[in-house]
Design a protein around this motif. Structure first.
Motif, PDB file in Angstrom:
ATOM      1  N   UNK A  44      -1.948  -9.882   4.242  1.00 27.45           N
ATOM      2  CA  UNK A  44      -1.305  -9.220   3.110  1.00 27.45           C
ATOM      3  C   UNK A  44       0.138  -9.707   2.925  1.00 27.45           C
ATOM      4  N   UNK A  45       0.450 -10.120   1.705  1.00 25.97           N
ATOM      5  CA  UNK A  45       1.806 -10.552   1.356  1.00 25.97           C
ATOM      6  C   UNK A  45       2.566  -9.465   0.596  1.00 25.97           C
ATOM      7  N   UNK A  46       1.869  -8.788  -0.313  1.00 25.71           N
ATOM      8  CA  UNK A  46       2.475  -7.725  -1.130  1.00 25.71           C
ATOM      9  C   UNK A  46       1.422  -6.682  -1.446  1.00 25.71           C
ATOM     10  N   UNK A  47       1.875  -5.446  -1.665  1.00 27.61           N
ATOM     11  CA  UNK A  47       0.970  -4.384  -2.068  1.00 27.61           C
ATOM     12  C   UNK A  47       0.129  -3.876  -0.916  1.00 27.61           C
ATOM     13  N   UNK A  58      -9.941   0.990   6.228  1.00 31.92           N
ATOM     14  CA  UNK A  58      -8.544   0.955   6.636  1.00 31.92           C
ATOM     15  C   UNK A  58      -7.710   0.341   5.521  1.00 31.92           C
ATOM     16  N   UNK A  59      -6.515   0.868   5.332  1.00 28.62           N
ATOM     17  CA  UNK A  59      -5.591   0.326   4.343  1.00 28.62           C
ATOM     18  C   UNK A  59      -4.634  -0.622   5.041  1.00 28.62           C
ATOM     19  N   UNK A  60      -4.456  -1.801   4.464  1.00 34.20           N
ATOM     20  CA  UNK A  60      -3.530  -2.804   5.000  1.00 34.20           C
ATOM     21  C   UNK A  60      -2.445  -3.065   3.972  1.00 34.20           C
ATOM     22  N   UNK A  61      -1.226  -3.273   4.487  1.00 36.97           N
ATOM     23  CA  UNK A  61      -0.054  -3.506   3.634  1.00 36.97           C
ATOM     24  C   UNK A  61       0.608  -4.817   4.012  1.00 36.97           C
ATOM     25  N   UNK A  62       1.648  -5.188   3.275  1.00 36.73           N
ATOM     26  CA  UNK A  62       2.359  -6.456   3.505  1.00 36.73           C
ATOM     27  C   UNK A  62       2.666  -6.649   4.986  1.00 36.73           C
ATOM     28  N   UNK A  63       2.364  -7.850   5.468  1.00 35.89           N
ATOM     29  CA  UNK A  63       2.605  -8.191   6.864  1.00 35.89           C
ATOM     30  C   UNK A  63       1.457  -7.855   7.793  1.00 35.89           C
ATOM     31  N   UNK A  64       0.388  -7.246   7.259  1.00 32.87           N
ATOM     32  CA  UNK A  64      -0.752  -6.869   8.095  1.00 32.87           C
ATOM     33  C   UNK A  64      -1.958  -7.748   7.791  1.00 32.87           C
ATOM     34  N   UNK A  65      -2.888  -7.788   8.736  1.00 34.27           N
ATOM     35  CA  UNK A  65      -4.053  -8.663   8.658  1.00 34.27           C
ATOM     36  C   UNK A  65      -5.327  -7.845   8.795  1.00 34.27           C
ATOM     37  N   UNK A  66      -6.332  -8.219   8.032  1.00 34.71           N
ATOM     38  CA  UNK A  66      -7.674  -7.678   8.209  1.00 34.71           C
ATOM     39  C   UNK A  66      -8.602  -8.857   8.476  1.00 34.71           C
ATOM     40  N   UNK A  80      -4.607   1.069  -5.404  1.00 29.18           N
ATOM     41  CA  UNK A  80      -3.239   1.485  -5.704  1.00 29.18           C
ATOM     42  C   UNK A  80      -2.888   1.185  -7.162  1.00 29.18           C
ATOM     43  N   UNK A  81      -1.696   1.623  -7.560  1.00 30.74           N
ATOM     44  CA  UNK A  81      -1.235   1.365  -8.926  1.00 30.74           C
ATOM     45  C   UNK A  81      -0.306   0.154  -8.985  1.00 30.74           C
ATOM     46  N   UNK A  82      -0.320  -0.657  -7.927  1.00 26.24           N
ATOM     47  CA  UNK A  82       0.491  -1.880  -7.885  1.00 26.24           C
ATOM     48  C   UNK A  82      -0.406  -3.073  -7.572  1.00 26.24           C
ATOM     49  N   UNK A  83      -0.060  -4.238  -8.122  1.00 28.15           N
ATOM     50  CA  UNK A  83      -0.788  -5.459  -7.798  1.00 28.15           C
ATOM     51  C   UNK A  83      -0.621  -5.780  -6.317  1.00 28.15           C
ATOM     52  N   UNK A  84      -1.533  -6.564  -5.775  1.00 27.11           N
ATOM     53  CA  UNK A  84      -1.475  -6.987  -4.376  1.00 27.11           C
ATOM     54  C   UNK A  84      -1.637  -8.502  -4.313  1.00 27.11           C
ATOM     55  N   UNK A  85      -1.023  -9.106  -3.313  1.00 28.16           N
ATOM     56  CA  UNK A  85      -1.167 -10.546  -3.059  1.00 28.16           C
ATOM     57  C   UNK A  85      -1.541 -10.726  -1.601  1.00 28.16           C
ATOM     58  N   UNK A  86      -2.497 -11.653  -1.353  1.00 27.26           N
ATOM     59  CA  UNK A  86      -2.874 -11.927   0.031  1.00 27.26           C
ATOM     60  C   UNK A  86      -3.324 -13.372   0.180  1.00 27.26           C
TER      61      UNK A  86
END
Length: 133
Positions: A44-47, A58-66, A80-86
């Motif tokens: 995860x890079x953003x969101x 499980x929810x993953x956020x910036x800096x985390x890995x699945x 979420x209500x925000x875009x995500x980048x990974x």
């Protein structure tokens, strides 16, 4: 899905690994629960994204890995209500062709020849993720 950029192709790694940058729109429901014969790591890079691997949500956020090992059922979604980048790492490579075909279609152009090679099979086994995870 808002954009996909293939950063590293199997042809560049002797088929060992591919790397794709994916931007996922807010609220995108993601793919249905599925499995395939390649490993996937999602950095995860953003969101934030909700991941299902087998029965675990499980929810993953910036800096985390699945991580989804090959042949293990999994899915992901942006609730979420925000875009995500990974960054998506696949090994062995091959599924980047799928992403390049999507990118080409969204731009109204033909995919490059390398993207027309066979894509690993994805087997859908259940619905998309519902709820918050």
């Amino acid at each position: 899905m808002s954009s996909v950029t293939v950063l590293l192709r199997g042809e560049e790694t002797n088929g060992v690994v591919s790397l794709v940058l994916i931007e996922m729109d807010a609220g995108w429901p993601g793919p249905p629960l599925h499995r395939h014969d390649f490993d996937e790591a999602f950095y995860m890079l953003e969101g934030e994204l909700v991941f299902q691997v087998e029965d675990e949500l499980i929810t993953k956020r910036a800096g985390e890995l699945s991580f989804a090992p090959r042949n293990v059922v999994h899915a992901l979604a942006n609730h979420s209500d925000a875009d995500a980048r990974y960054l998506l790492v696949c090994t062995p490579a091959g599924f980047e062709r799928h992403w390049e075909r999507i990118a080409a279609a969204s731009q109204g152009v033909e995919p490059p020849d390398w993207a027309l090679q066979p894509i690993p099979e994805v087997i859908v086994v259940g619905p998309q993720i519902v709820g918050d995870g």
